[in-house]
Write a protein that holds these residues in place. Structure first.
Motif, PDB file in Angstrom:
ATOM      1  N   ALA A  98       0.250  56.806 -11.894  1.00  0.00           N
ATOM      2  CA  ALA A  98       1.060  57.930 -11.547  1.00  0.00           C
ATOM      3  C   ALA A  98       0.032  58.824 -10.574  1.00  0.00           C
ATOM      4  O   ALA A  98       0.349  59.397  -9.644  1.00  0.00           O
ATOM      5  CB  ALA A  98       1.602  58.813 -12.640  1.00  0.00           C
ATOM      6  N   GLU A  99      -1.362  58.773 -11.155  1.00  0.00           N
ATOM      7  CA  GLU A  99      -2.306  59.319 -10.323  1.00  0.00           C
ATOM      8  C   GLU A  99      -2.574  58.960  -8.784  1.00  0.00           C
ATOM      9  O   GLU A  99      -2.751  59.733  -7.723  1.00  0.00           O
ATOM     10  CB  GLU A  99      -3.518  59.235 -11.162  1.00  0.00           C
ATOM     11  N   ASP A 100      -2.514  57.664  -8.750  1.00  0.00           N
ATOM     12  CA  ASP A 100      -2.319  56.860  -7.467  1.00  0.00           C
ATOM     13  C   ASP A 100      -1.323  57.547  -6.550  1.00  0.00           C
ATOM     14  O   ASP A 100      -1.309  57.706  -5.323  1.00  0.00           O
ATOM     15  CB  ASP A 100      -2.405  55.375  -7.630  1.00  0.00           C
ATOM     16  N   ILE A 101       0.137  57.493  -6.951  1.00  0.00           N
ATOM     17  CA  ILE A 101       1.169  57.704  -6.388  1.00  0.00           C
ATOM     18  C   ILE A 101       0.975  59.215  -5.917  1.00  0.00           C
ATOM     19  O   ILE A 101       1.283  59.572  -4.728  1.00  0.00           O
ATOM     20  CB  ILE A 101       2.384  57.363  -7.266  1.00  0.00           C
ATOM     21  N   ASP A 102       0.543  60.131  -6.798  1.00  0.00           N
ATOM     22  CA  ASP A 102       0.296  61.448  -6.363  1.00  0.00           C
ATOM     23  C   ASP A 102      -0.809  61.612  -5.403  1.00  0.00           C
ATOM     24  O   ASP A 102      -0.680  62.570  -4.561  1.00  0.00           O
ATOM     25  CB  ASP A 102      -0.310  62.399  -7.620  1.00  0.00           C
ATOM     26  N   ALA A 103      -1.474  61.045  -5.181  1.00  0.00           N
ATOM     27  CA  ALA A 103      -2.624  60.825  -4.203  1.00  0.00           C
ATOM     28  C   ALA A 103      -2.157  60.431  -3.129  1.00  0.00           C
ATOM     29  O   ALA A 103      -2.556  61.145  -2.055  1.00  0.00           O
ATOM     30  CB  ALA A 103      -4.090  59.782  -4.734  1.00  0.00           C
ATOM     31  N   ILE A 104      -1.344  59.507  -2.830  1.00  0.00           N
ATOM     32  CA  ILE A 104      -0.544  59.149  -1.686  1.00  0.00           C
ATOM     33  C   ILE A 104       0.165  60.187  -1.286  1.00  0.00           C
ATOM     34  O   ILE A 104       0.166  60.392   0.259  1.00  0.00           O
ATOM     35  CB  ILE A 104       0.149  57.784  -2.110  1.00  0.00           C
ATOM     36  N   ASP A 105       1.192  60.858  -1.890  1.00  0.00           N
ATOM     37  CA  ASP A 105       1.916  61.847  -1.717  1.00  0.00           C
ATOM     38  C   ASP A 105       1.165  62.983  -1.042  1.00  0.00           C
ATOM     39  O   ASP A 105       1.565  63.501  -0.233  1.00  0.00           O
ATOM     40  CB  ASP A 105       2.664  62.315  -3.090  1.00  0.00           C
ATOM     41  N   LEU A 106       0.139  63.297  -1.676  1.00  0.00           N
ATOM     42  CA  LEU A 106      -0.658  64.507  -1.057  1.00  0.00           C
ATOM     43  C   LEU A 106      -1.398  64.026   0.274  1.00  0.00           C
ATOM     44  O   LEU A 106      -1.297  64.812   1.138  1.00  0.00           O
ATOM     45  CB  LEU A 106      -1.910  64.799  -2.277  1.00  0.00           C
ATOM     46  N   GLN A 107      -1.847  62.885   0.468  1.00  0.00           N
ATOM     47  CA  GLN A 107      -2.386  62.326   1.414  1.00  0.00           C
ATOM     48  C   GLN A 107      -1.531  62.370   2.620  1.00  0.00           C
ATOM     49  O   GLN A 107      -1.662  62.817   3.757  1.00  0.00           O
ATOM     50  CB  GLN A 107      -2.929  61.067   1.407  1.00  0.00           C
ATOM     51  N   LEU A 108      -0.144  62.036   2.424  1.00  0.00           N
ATOM     52  CA  LEU A 108       0.919  62.118   3.491  1.00  0.00           C
ATOM     53  C   LEU A 108       1.304  63.702   3.915  1.00  0.00           C
ATOM     54  O   LEU A 108       1.466  63.912   4.940  1.00  0.00           O
ATOM     55  CB  LEU A 108       2.141  61.112   2.943  1.00  0.00           C
ATOM     56  N   ALA A 109       1.224  64.330   2.743  1.00  0.00           N
ATOM     57  CA  ALA A 109       1.721  65.790   2.898  1.00  0.00           C
ATOM     58  C   ALA A 109       0.740  66.485   3.758  1.00  0.00           C
ATOM     59  O   ALA A 109       0.776  67.188   4.861  1.00  0.00           O
ATOM     60  CB  ALA A 109       1.832  66.484   1.735  1.00  0.00           C
ATOM     61  N   ASN A 110      -0.729  66.150   3.406  1.00  0.00           N
ATOM     62  CA  ASN A 110      -1.905  66.787   4.206  1.00  0.00           C
ATOM     63  C   ASN A 110      -1.757  66.200   5.762  1.00  0.00           C
ATOM     64  O   ASN A 110      -2.272  66.756   6.625  1.00  0.00           O
ATOM     65  CB  ASN A 110      -3.205  66.444   3.524  1.00  0.00           C
ATOM     66  N   ALA A 111      -1.295  64.923   5.833  1.00  0.00           N
ATOM     67  CA  ALA A 111      -1.438  64.458   7.303  1.00  0.00           C
ATOM     68  C   ALA A 111      -0.034  64.801   7.936  1.00  0.00           C
ATOM     69  O   ALA A 111       0.107  64.475   9.209  1.00  0.00           O
ATOM     70  CB  ALA A 111      -1.250  62.886   7.232  1.00  0.00           C
ATOM     71  N   ASP A 112       0.955  65.667   7.323  1.00  0.00           N
ATOM     72  CA  ASP A 112       1.983  65.932   8.105  1.00  0.00           C
ATOM     73  C   ASP A 112       2.888  64.944   8.331  1.00  0.00           C
ATOM     74  O   ASP A 112       3.524  64.925   9.321  1.00  0.00           O
ATOM     75  CB  ASP A 112       1.557  66.939   9.149  1.00  0.00           C
TER      76      ASP A 112
END
Length: 132
Positions: free
Chosen positions: A52-66
């Protein structure tokens, strides 16, 4: 340019390379990115099933990359290739990105790999990425 990209992700160097390539392509063309991660043949204790932490990190990475995106972790028990191909058909993908391992010549001949199935059955172009 691509408008819908699907990437098969597992928490390995190959999976990270596929994700990085997909993000770069999505950013260039303002494409929507669908990340698919699933366990090996329904085994969700398998290390290929991201935490779940890995998935959250991917979600945040994509959001930050717009990057417009969704992250999927299907639990139907189907093999990873079927989940990736199903997502590609569902979203009307014009590109699927997968990570591939380096293999010996014999390993290339005798394989039932996810990558091989995706390459042969994808309804669109496939980009196979090696880890650096």
């Amino acid at each position: 340019m691509f408008t819908q990209i699907v990437v098969g992700y597992i928490p390995t160097p190959e999976g990270l390379a596929a994700l990085e390539s997909a993000i770069e392509l999505a950013k260039r063309g303002s494409a929507h990115l669908t990340v698919v991660n699933t366990g090996r043949a329904g085994n969700y204790a398998d290390p290929t099933f991201a935490t779940a932490e890995d998935i959250d990190a991917i979600d945040l990475q994509l959001a930050n990359a717009d990057v417009a995106h969704d992250v999927r972790q299907p639990t139907s028990g189907r093999v990873a290739a079927d989940e990736i191909l199903s997502a590609a058909e569902e979203v009307g993908a014009d590109l699927v990105v997968i990570g591939v391992r380096r293999r010996s010549p014999v390993g290339k001949l005798v394989t039932g790999s996810t990558a091989q199935q995706v390459l042969l059955e994808a309804p669109c172009s496939v980009l196979a990425v090696k880890a650096r």
